[in-house]
Design a protein around this motif. Structure first.
Motif, PDB file in Angstrom:
ATOM      1  N   GLN A   1     104.171  67.151 154.232  1.00  0.00           N
ATOM      2  CA  GLN A   1     104.287  65.898 154.981  1.00  0.00           C
ATOM      3  C   GLN A   1     105.056  64.843 154.181  1.00  0.00           C
ATOM      4  O   GLN A   1     105.617  63.925 154.765  1.00  0.00           O
ATOM      5  CB  GLN A   1     102.903  65.364 155.355  1.00  0.00           C
ATOM      6  CG  GLN A   1     102.304  66.000 156.583  1.00  0.00           C
ATOM      7  CD  GLN A   1     101.971  67.476 156.384  1.00  0.00           C
ATOM      8  OE1 GLN A   1     101.411  67.864 155.374  1.00  0.00           O
ATOM      9  NE2 GLN A   1     102.323  68.296 157.356  1.00  0.00           N
TER      10      GLN A   1
ATOM     11  N   ILE B   1     111.457  65.007 156.271  1.00  0.00           N
ATOM     12  CA  ILE B   1     110.332  64.826 155.344  1.00  0.00           C
ATOM     13  C   ILE B   1     110.593  63.583 154.489  1.00  0.00           C
ATOM     14  O   ILE B   1     111.615  63.506 153.808  1.00  0.00           O
ATOM     15  CB  ILE B   1     110.146  66.057 154.434  1.00  0.00           C
ATOM     16  CG1 ILE B   1     109.893  67.323 155.253  1.00  0.00           C
ATOM     17  CG2 ILE B   1     108.991  65.812 153.442  1.00  0.00           C
ATOM     18  CD1 ILE B   1     109.926  68.614 154.437  1.00  0.00           C
TER      19      ILE B   1
ATOM     20  N   GLN C   1      96.851  68.040 155.009  1.00  0.00           N
ATOM     21  CA  GLN C   1      98.219  67.557 154.866  1.00  0.00           C
ATOM     22  C   GLN C   1      98.721  67.884 153.461  1.00  0.00           C
ATOM     23  O   GLN C   1      97.984  67.799 152.487  1.00  0.00           O
ATOM     24  CB  GLN C   1      98.306  66.065 155.145  1.00  0.00           C
ATOM     25  CG  GLN C   1      98.033  65.744 156.595  1.00  0.00           C
ATOM     26  CD  GLN C   1      98.282  64.274 156.901  1.00  0.00           C
ATOM     27  OE1 GLN C   1      98.408  63.444 156.015  1.00  0.00           O
ATOM     28  NE2 GLN C   1      98.340  63.957 158.180  1.00  0.00           N
TER      29      GLN C   1
END
Length: 133
Positions: free
Chosen positions: A54, A83, A9
């Protein structure tokens, strides 16, 4: 002890202060995030659009575009609108916090060091405390 839970991520840190790049980078890397950094809003917008992190950690006072302008631009673009953006700045007051939250920030945090945090043995490794809506 390996990384935990967030392998792969991405987090984008948009801040003109290299100390904040290292602080957030070290902490987030330890828990498995891939950390990208941008030293200004324009570069941050390009990275956000291209790499789709992310989460974004965004400073307020920066060259070229301030954090509020950068946030508004992120939220206006289809590719970056969803986001979550966390505001981490040493220049946060109630009116600024309200502007950021209204513009779409997920949370705001005053990251300015205080006497207590600069004297703390955790000062170099602990993230600032987050405050949400």
């Amino acid at each position: 002890m390996g990384t935990v839970g967030h392998t792969g991520q991405k987090v984008l840190v948009i801040d003109d202060d290299p100390v904040m790049h290292r602080l957030f980078g070290n902490i987030l890397h330890q828990v498995g995030y891939t950390v990208m950094v941008a030293n200004c809003g324009l570069t941050g917008l390009d990275l956000a659009e291209h790499d789709q992190p992310q989460i974004i950690i965004l400073d307020y006072v920066m060259p070229d575009m301030d954090g509020l302008e950068t946030l508004k631009e992120l939220k206006s673009r289809e590719s970056t609108r969803s986001i979550p953006v966390l505001i981490a700045t040493g220049y946060l007051d109630a009116p600024s916090s309200e502007k950021f939250m209204t513009a779409g920030a997920a949370a705001c945090c005053d990251s300015a060091p205080t006497t207590a945090t600069t004297r703390s043995p955790w000062a170099r490794t602990s993230p600032p405390g987050w405050c949400t809506r």
